[in-house]
Scaffold this motif. Structure first.
Motif, mmCIF file in Angstrom:
data_model
loop_
_atom_site.group_PDB
_atom_site.id
_atom_site.type_symbol
_atom_site.label_atom_id
_atom_site.label_comp_id
_atom_site.label_asym_id
_atom_site.label_seq_id
_atom_site.Cartn_x
_atom_site.Cartn_y
_atom_site.Cartn_z
ATOM 1 N N ASP A 33 -53.065 -67.763 33.674
ATOM 2 C CA ASP A 33 -53.499 -69.136 33.944
ATOM 3 C C ASP A 33 -54.985 -69.370 33.707
ATOM 4 O OD1 ASP A 33 -51.051 -70.434 34.632
ATOM 5 O OD2 ASP A 33 -51.080 -69.392 36.548
ATOM 6 N N PRO A 36 -56.151 -72.193 27.774
ATOM 7 C CA PRO A 36 -56.434 -71.921 26.367
ATOM 8 C C PRO A 36 -57.927 -71.887 26.041
ATOM 9 C CG PRO A 36 -55.324 -74.053 26.619
ATOM 10 C CD PRO A 36 -55.302 -73.386 27.948
ATOM 11 N N VAL A 88 -54.214 -80.449 47.416
ATOM 12 C CA VAL A 88 -52.960 -81.147 47.136
ATOM 13 C C VAL A 88 -51.870 -80.616 48.068
ATOM 14 C CG1 VAL A 88 -53.550 -81.600 44.721
ATOM 15 C CG2 VAL A 88 -52.233 -79.572 45.288
ATOM 16 N N ASN A 89 -50.697 -81.219 48.031
ATOM 17 C CA ASN A 89 -49.623 -80.854 48.948
ATOM 18 C C ASN A 89 -49.098 -79.441 48.697
ATOM 19 O OD1 ASN A 89 -49.600 -83.627 47.831
ATOM 20 N ND2 ASN A 89 -48.408 -84.054 49.653
ATOM 21 N N LEU A 174 -52.220 -85.787 46.429
ATOM 22 C CA LEU A 174 -52.385 -85.589 45.001
ATOM 23 C C LEU A 174 -53.643 -86.340 44.595
ATOM 24 C CD1 LEU A 174 -48.668 -85.982 43.909
ATOM 25 C CD2 LEU A 174 -50.003 -83.891 43.959
ATOM 26 N N HIS A 175 -54.483 -85.654 43.814
ATOM 27 C CA HIS A 175 -55.811 -86.190 43.525
ATOM 28 C C HIS A 175 -55.785 -87.457 42.678
ATOM 29 C CE1 HIS A 175 -54.346 -83.194 40.788
ATOM 30 N NE2 HIS A 175 -54.961 -83.851 39.836
ATOM 31 N N ASN A 176 -54.640 -87.780 42.068
ATOM 32 C CA ASN A 176 -54.616 -89.002 41.252
ATOM 33 C C ASN A 176 -54.245 -90.244 42.067
ATOM 34 O OD1 ASN A 176 -52.033 -88.050 41.610
ATOM 35 N ND2 ASN A 176 -51.291 -88.754 39.638
ATOM 36 N N THR A 207 -50.460 -70.036 42.230
ATOM 37 C CA THR A 207 -49.466 -70.310 41.189
ATOM 38 C C THR A 207 -49.801 -71.571 40.381
ATOM 39 O OG1 THR A 207 -48.069 -71.640 42.651
ATOM 40 C CG2 THR A 207 -47.581 -69.297 42.549
ATOM 41 N N THR A 208 -50.873 -72.270 40.776
ATOM 42 C CA THR A 208 -51.230 -73.508 40.073
ATOM 43 C C THR A 208 -51.663 -73.227 38.641
ATOM 44 O OG1 THR A 208 -52.024 -74.370 42.155
ATOM 45 C CG2 THR A 208 -52.671 -75.576 40.204
ATOM 46 N N GLY A 209 -51.269 -74.107 37.758
ATOM 47 C CA GLY A 209 -51.677 -73.974 36.366
ATOM 48 C C GLY A 209 -52.957 -74.735 36.079
ATOM 49 N N GLN A 210 -53.080 -75.243 34.866
ATOM 50 C CA GLN A 210 -54.314 -75.894 34.440
ATOM 51 C C GLN A 210 -54.612 -77.164 35.236
ATOM 52 O OE1 GLN A 210 -56.394 -74.148 32.391
ATOM 53 N NE2 GLN A 210 -54.759 -72.790 33.054
ATOM 54 N N ASN A 211 -53.649 -77.665 35.967
ATOM 55 C CA ASN A 211 -53.897 -78.830 36.798
ATOM 56 C C ASN A 211 -54.947 -78.541 37.880
ATOM 57 O OD1 ASN A 211 -52.666 -80.733 39.341
ATOM 58 N ND2 ASN A 211 -52.977 -81.677 37.349
ATOM 59 N N ALA A 214 -58.177 -80.235 37.180
ATOM 60 C CA ALA A 214 -58.218 -81.656 37.528
ATOM 61 C C ALA A 214 -58.394 -81.812 39.039
ATOM 62 C CB ALA A 214 -56.942 -82.351 37.068
ATOM 63 N N GLN A 215 -57.721 -80.951 39.799
ATOM 64 C CA GLN A 215 -57.853 -81.010 41.259
ATOM 65 C C GLN A 215 -59.306 -80.779 41.674
ATOM 66 O OE1 GLN A 215 -55.022 -78.205 42.965
ATOM 67 N NE2 GLN A 215 -53.380 -78.965 41.671
ATOM 68 N N ILE A 218 -61.664 -83.798 40.658
ATOM 69 C CA ILE A 218 -61.552 -85.066 41.379
ATOM 70 C C ILE A 218 -61.865 -84.908 42.864
ATOM 71 C CG2 ILE A 218 -59.985 -86.970 41.934
ATOM 72 C CD1 ILE A 218 -58.727 -86.423 39.162
#
Lengths: 279, 476
Positions: A33, A36, A88-89, A174-176, A207-211, A214-215, A218
């Motif tokens: 993770d 790229p 996030v949750n 969720l940050h959005n 386990t979080t990916g590229q998100n 963003a977390q 924000i």
């Protein structure tokens, strides 16, 4: 054989790295993770390594990506230190709050917890159960009450009762969702009417990916994150996105969670983490 | 979730379509962009590479058979769409109901994936369809998971079987088994077994899951996955597949901005379909996962089918029939009807969620995210501050009445004026429509499905009252 040692063995040997070897390395780095972009940077730098001591050279490449900021907890040396825990949750905020309280208590500090997750069903009860287990007082309000008012009450109680540490749990968001982020800003603002918030810890699930990027972005824009907690590092996930966050935003990882017990929590060790990424 | 992926695809295809004639190198370039976009979305490398290889192969094969560049672009677009649907699981699959006795669904997944919330959503989804689900609290590990399930069950009026209070006490296998017996005895037709979160590498807990499975003999085991999950989805889903096994996947937290690549990896590697998706904090934010609709969303085609279904659900038969009769009889559309419409709309979920299902929404993501949901509430407050007589006959609204309404709804008098002005304009328009210009095939109460992109943008620019206009449009 782990990727790291395999890589080192090849670099030390006379045979050069073939393109399929590089592909394998790319695959492994992506699988951790790291993302790229960081993967490409790492491979470009690794291709330049011609050192006899490839192992330390590689460790250095990875270590270079780490934040240079201090990993020490941010505290108020004279009086109340306030820590907010956000994320996030489902990343493990409530569990991390309890673990952090337990660590602080073990080191002789006095701690108070504010149950600021007034949204999720039974989150307050979950924290009370933890509080009983570790012997820390938990301040809570009514279900679905304003989290800022719970945090404010807790801050006042903390300030008047003279404890050194207040840890504020918050609801996962969720940050959005701009309204929920505004609510979080309000919690911080209102607490600061009583006492400055010294530390804002963002909890990132390994386990979080590229998100995760963003977390971090924000949440930092909203409440100025000062440290990362990486949770669930006891699983098969390596939490590489945390390194990507350090590299991108310079926010240091401060704590890691590695299990369901309140003792499964420790200060972040860069060397062990990097070893883990490549093992 | 797939928004950023969607915008990457849109730009890649935009470039392709602008070509007079598509060459092999154009295809290679597009494939490289798709590859990068998928990797940034957490899709596993092996899945990305085989996906891109198939697209490249099929595109190159079809290229010489199509003449113009525009058609070629469309053909390649169709290939990608078909492959995406394929990778997302082909046809939507429904839960297999047991032939005899209750249908048993067991949930499994990592900690924090959202199993307990999902158990409630699933129960509500099936209860709304006339089933009688029972929730079984077999997560005895996480502090107060049992209480959480009880609170959830209470809020949706679904009974919860919870003989143990949890917090590390009790045997989850026994609870699950007793739950099934209880369901048989009380003739529930569905049982949803919530289990503790467990890591793929934790052998003890995986064995416990196996024992629960063997005790309850589920008709479906659903693997619950966080849409934000990264590359570890590959290892974890394999570990669950080898451990307890699963028949379908549920994606949670799809309302975030994660690109959800893990879903593609899991569906592709485990060959298990994604069956449901959970898209918000409310217990009704949950639906069947439709691979073709999701592919459309990834490719920026919007998800009109889902929108239409939600509209049908929200605008119940009564409201629609009442409006239709009213319209036919030549009666005026009143502020009371408008209030009904606003209420039905808020039942459909947030405005930004609805807008994001429209074609072309990827290009306006920012505006959609910034949509002021409060506007609908404020508009509603104004109408609710009127007396029923005023709602039926807005002409009564003189200065002092308007001042009272403004005070009652906490808005300025100008807001009330604006609403009334726009409402009478709309009312006038409705009359004209009735006198001949009725657009065909639009039953009352149905939103304007094919709302052109332009009008959506306008809606967001001038905020106040636009929901009003929209609702009136929808009433046509």
């Amino acid at each position: 054989m782990g990727l790291f040692s395999k890589f080192v063995a090849k670099l030390k040997g006379t045979t050069s790295f073939s393109s399929s070897d590089w592909k394998e390395l790319e695959e492994e780095l992506l699988a951790s993770d790291l993302g790229p972009t960081l993967t490409r940077t790492l491979i470009e730098q690794a291709k330049k390594v011609k050192s006899e001591n490839a192992e330390s050279a590689l460790t250095a490449i990875l270590t270079d990506q780490l934040s240079t900021h201090s990993r020490k907890p941010l505290v108020n040396p004279h009086g109340l230190s306030v820590t907010m825990v956000v994320g996030v949750n489902g990343t493990g905020k409530t569990t991390s709050v309890a673990k952090l309280a337990s660590v602080l208590k073990a080191s002789g500090e006095t701690v108070l917890i504010a149950a600021g997750d007034t949204f999720r069903a039974a989150a307050v009860d979950q924290l009370h159960t933890w509080g009983d287990r570790i012997g820390v007082q938990v301040i809570s309000g009514k279900p679905n009450s304003d989290p800022a008012s719970v945090a404010f009450d807790a801050a006042q109680t903390a300030a008047t009762s003279g404890v050194n540490n207040l840890i504020i749990d918050t609801a996962g968001r969720l940050h959005n969702k701009t309204d929920l982020m505004a609510e979080l800003e309000k919690v911080k603002r209102v607490v600061e009417k009583v006492s400055p918030v010294n530390e804002v810890l963002l909890v990132i699930d390994a386990t979080t990916g590229q998100n995760g990027l963003a977390q971090a972005k924000i949440f930092t824009e909203s409440v100025t994150v000062t440290g990362i907690v990486v949770t669930k590092l006891d699983g098969s996930a390596k939490g590489g996105v945390a390194l990507a966050i350090e590299k991108e935003f310079g926010i240091p990882i401060k704590w890691v969670g590695t299990g369901e017990s309140h003792t499964d929590f420790s200060k972040f060790e860069p060397a062990a983490y990097i070893q883990g990424l490549l093992s | 979730m797939f928004e950023s992926l969607s915008s990457r695809f849109t730009s890649a295809f935009g470039a392709l379509r602008s070509r007079g004639r598509i060459s092999q190198s154009d295809i290679e370039k597009t494939c490289a962009e798709i590859r990068q976009a998928l990797l940034e979305s957490d899709v596993a490398l092996s899945v990305v590479d085989s996906f891109v290889a198939r697209i490249s192969e099929k595109s190159l094969a079809v290229l010489p058979t199509v003449q113009s560049g525009t058609n070629q672009g469309q053909v390649i677009f169709d290939i990608v769409n078909a492959e995406l649907i394929e990778i997302l699981g082909g046809q939507a699959r429904r839960v297999r109901f047991a032939k005899k006795g209750p249908t048993i669904i067991m949930l499994a997944g990592l900690q924090g994936a959202g199993k307990t919330t999902l158990a409630g959503k699933l129960a509500k989804f099936y209860a709304d369809q006339g089933n009688t689900p029972l929730l079984v609290a077999s997560d005895l590990q996480r502090p107060n998971a049992v209480t959480q399930l009880q609170v959830v069950g209470e809020s949706i009026n679904v009974p919860v079987f919870a003989p143990e209070s949890g917090n590390g006490v009790g045997d989850p296998v026994k609870v699950a088994q007793a739950g099934i017996e209880f369901a048989h005895a009380k003739q529930y037709n569905m049982v949803i077994v919530d289990t503790a979160g467990r890591l793929g590498v934790d052998e003890n807990l995986m064995n416990e899951a196996v024992r629960i499975r063997d005790a309850v003999k589920p008709d479906e085991i659903l693997f619950v996955v966080d849409a934000m999950m990264g590359q570890d989805a590959v290892r974890t889903s394999q570990a669950f597949l080898d451990g307890v096994g699963f028949d379908g996947v549920v994606l949670t937290k799809l309302d975030g901005d994660a690109r959800g690549g893990a879903a593609l990896s899991i569906a592709s590697l485990t060959e298990r379909p994604i069956m449901f998706a959970s898209t918000g904090e409310k217990l009704s934010d949950f639906d069947i996962f439709y691979p073709d609709r999701m592919a459309s969303r990834i490719l920026g085609l919007g998800d009109v089918a889902t929108l239409a279904e939600q509209a049908k659900k929200a605008f119940d038969g009564d409201t629609s029939a009442k409006l239709e009769a009213k319209f036919a009889s030549g009666e005026d559309f009143t502020l009371e009807d408008f209030l009904d419409q606003l209420q039905a709309m808020s039942k459909m979920g947030s405005m930004s969620k609805l807008l994001s299902m429209l074609p072309g929404s990827a290009a306006m993501k920012k505006q959609i995210d910034n949509f002021d949901e409060g506007e609908i509430i404020r508009t509603r407050a104004i109408v609710q501050s009127m007396t029923p007589t005023e709602r039926r006959d807005p002409k009564l609204l003189n200065g002092s009445r308007r001042a009272r309404i403004a005070l009652g709804s906490g808005r300025a008098v100008t807001d009330v004026n604006n609403l009334v002005d726009r409402f009478s304009a709309a009312q006038k328009m409705m009359k004209q429509v009735r006198n001949g210009a009725m657009p065909a095939g639009m039953p009352p109460g149905m939103p304007a499905m094919s709302a052109p992109k332009k009008s959506v943008v306008q809606k967001k620019k001038s905020k106040s009252g636009n929901p009003a206009k929209r609702a009136i449009e929808e009433a046509q």
